[in-house]
Every structure is written in structure tokens, then in C-alpha cells.
Design an enzyme around this catalytic site. Structure first.
Site, PDB file in Angstrom:
ATOM      1  N   LYS A  84       0.707  -1.130  -0.003  1.00 23.92           N
ATOM      2  CA  LYS A  84       0.065   0.150   0.057  1.00 23.92           C
ATOM      3  C   LYS A  84       0.671   1.145  -0.008  1.00 23.92           C
ATOM      4  O   LYS A  84       0.300   2.336  -0.404  1.00 23.92           O
ATOM      5  CB  LYS A  84      -1.027   0.073   1.256  1.00 23.92           C
ATOM      6  CG  LYS A  84      -2.028  -1.222   1.139  1.00 23.92           C
ATOM      7  CD  LYS A  84      -2.882  -1.019   2.127  1.00 23.92           C
ATOM      8  CE  LYS A  84      -3.974  -2.022   2.226  1.00 23.92           C
ATOM      9  NZ  LYS A  84      -5.153  -1.971   3.363  1.00 23.92           N
ATOM     10  N   ASP A 135      -9.666   2.392   2.055  1.00 21.09           N
ATOM     11  CA  ASP A 135      -9.644   1.831   3.509  1.00 21.09           C
ATOM     12  C   ASP A 135     -10.394   2.670   4.626  1.00 21.09           C
ATOM     13  O   ASP A 135     -11.100   2.309   5.401  1.00 21.09           O
ATOM     14  CB  ASP A 135      -8.177   1.499   3.862  1.00 21.09           C
ATOM     15  CG  ASP A 135      -7.787   0.082   3.045  1.00 21.09           C
ATOM     16  OD1 ASP A 135      -8.550  -0.866   2.934  1.00 21.09           O
ATOM     17  OD2 ASP A 135      -6.468   0.031   2.800  1.00 21.09           O
TER      18      ASP A 135
END
Length: 280
Positions: A68, A104
């Protein structure tokens, strides 16, 4: 009709339910949609894999652990959220440009508000300062947590994330700690959030000693395979309110699906899909 080819880049992603979640909802909406897993042996492979996916005609990608943050240098543009968090979990190919987003944090925030309404948010301890931890910490402070303590086995990661969060939300709102501080932190905490891979199918175990849990502490876990991690099982046995990782994975997937297709999926229907998939 426009069709979509989407992928997930990450390590140890064989058990992921993302392909089924996305494809089931696309089928309900009448959208031709194929979702493929792209295994990364290490975080530094993400650039090569992203370029290969673009050459092969992918329309977008989800990015998961441990890529990420590693994906950032390989993108042409970042959304405001992704730039703020320094982590990307969704990449949309827009012509010749690869644009990074972060769904997220909104996924966790929506799940928390839905399934832990009224939970006290004075002091919260968070385990994990990686890419997922950055998103969850941002969500917690956005939701109104007064004081967030970020705990990580790598002290510099905890210090960096806590400083970033305090810079955005105000001095004193976030501070760093190490696992050895947990016995002193948890007796005064309202909640505990776990944001590391521990507890996943291929990373079994507990992220902290079970003896540190206590009744009255709410416990949230971002792991969703399995939905009931050892951490949540132990917490529920004590009577703690708990939040599993299912809501976060569904809501972040729904937000990513919207970015990929421009169509708004039915998140409640996707939650039902997840329950069916996990049960199966």
C-alpha cells in the site's frame, strides 16, 4: 456495454474474497466484470506488476499488504485522501494515467459507525502503523477519538504515523508507543483496534497477550479471513463489544467498485454476499 478487468496485488492473497465480492455485485448490476488475483512475492515487485497490469488492459487494481505504501512512487496522481494518508488501496487507470485512491479509511469509518454505535471514543489504542494502520488511525480521529495511541513493533513507524496524525488533527490527539507499553495503556483505554496481519489464515495467533483484554473494552479487528480471529474470540468471551473486519472489507470494496465503474453498488447486499462466502 462496458466490461471491466480488475485485479488485486498483494502477498498471500489466495484466500481473498475480493474477486467474489466484486464479481457477484457486478453480476447483480448486469456489468461484465472479471477480477483477478496478482501475487506479489515482495513489496518491491508492485511497480513491475502494476505496469504489467496496465499493458494487459486492466481497468483498475486493488492494492493490499505489503504494497500500500510501496506503490506510491509508481503512480501518476494521488487523490487527496491517498496523498494525505500516504497509502493506496485502489488504483484506477485513467487513459495513460494511474491514479491512486484510499477507500480503506472510509470503509473502516462506515463499518465502525454502523456496527459500534455509541462506543466511547475518549482513549483508543491502535496496534499497527503500516498502510492499513494509517487509514484506520485517520478514520478513528475523524470519528472523534480524543486520544489515539499508535503501537508498533517498529518504533519509528509508530512515531511517524502519530506525528502525521497529530499534524492533521491537532497536538495531543495521537502519540506513539511500543508493544511493551500495552500493559500500562489498556487499563485506561475505551477501545482497542488491531490493524496488522496477525490473525489472518496465514498469520495465525494473537497480536497481544490475552490477559491484557478486559470487560468494558471494545475491540475492533481489520482481519476478515477468518471473521472471528483469536483476538475477537477472546474478547467476546469476556463480554467485550467487538467489530470484525467484514464491514471494512465490504465498504472499502463498495467504494472501490464505484471508482472503477462509476456505478454505486448495494453495500448491504455485498455484506450479505460476504456472509454467504465466509459461511461456505
Amino acid at each position: 456495454m462496458t466490461s471491466y478487468l480488475i485485479g488485486l496485488i498483494g502477498s498471500g492473497i489466495g484466500p481473498s474474497l475480493s474477486p467474489a465480492l466484486h464479481e457477484r455485485e457486478a453480476s447483480r448490476l448486469g456489468i461484465p466484470y472479471v477480477y483477478r488475483l496478482i501475487e506479489a512475492g515482495a513489496a518491491d515487485e508492485v511497480g513491475e506488476l502494476l505496469r504489467a497490469a496496465r499493458r494487459l488492459g486492466f481497468d483498475g487494481l486493488n492494492i493490499t499488504h505489503p504494497c500500500k505504501r510501496a506503490v506510491l512512487p509508481h503512480l501518476d496522481e494521488l487523490s487527496a485522501d491517498a496523498a494525505t494518508l500516504g497509502a493506496v488501496n485502489t488504483v484506477v487507470f485513467d487513459g495513460d494515467r494511474a491514479v491512486g485512491h484510499n477507500t480503506d479509511w472510509t470503509g473502516f469509518a462506515e463499518s465502525f459507525a454502523r456496527d459500534l454505535p455509541g462506543a466511547p471514543t475518549g482513549r483508543v489504542t491502535q496496534l499497527g502503523a503500516g498502510g492499513a494502520g494509517a487509514a484506520v488511525g485517520h478514520a478513528l480521529l475523524t470519528l472523534g477519538v480524543d486520544e489515539l495511541t499508535v503501537v508498533d513493533a517498529e518504533p519509528e513507524r509508530a512515531r511517524t504515523l502519530a506525528a502525521d496524525l497529530a499534524g492533521r488533527f491537532g497536538e495531543g490527539r495521537a502519540r506513539p508507543a511500543v508493544p511493551g507499553d500495552l500493559p500500562a495503556l489498556l487499563p485506561d483505554a475505551d477501545g482497542l483496534v488491531h490493524a496488522t496481519p496477525t490473525g489472518m489464515a496465514d498469520h495465525p495467533g494473537m497480536p497481544l497477550p490475552a490477559a491484557l483484554l478486559r470487560p468494558g473494552l471494545w475491540v475492533a479487528d481489520i482481519v476478515y479471513r477468518p471473521l472471528e480471529t483469536e483476538l475477537l474470540r477472546r474478547a467476546r468471551a469476556l463480554g467485550c463489544r467487538t467489530l470484525d473486519g467484514g464491514g471494512m472489507v465490504v465498504f472499502q470494496a463498495a467504494h472501490a467498485f464505484h471508482l472503477f465503474t462509476g456505478r454505486k453498488p448495494d453495500a448491504e447486499r455485498m455484506l450479505a454476499h460476504l456472509t454467504e462466502l465466509v459461511t461456505a
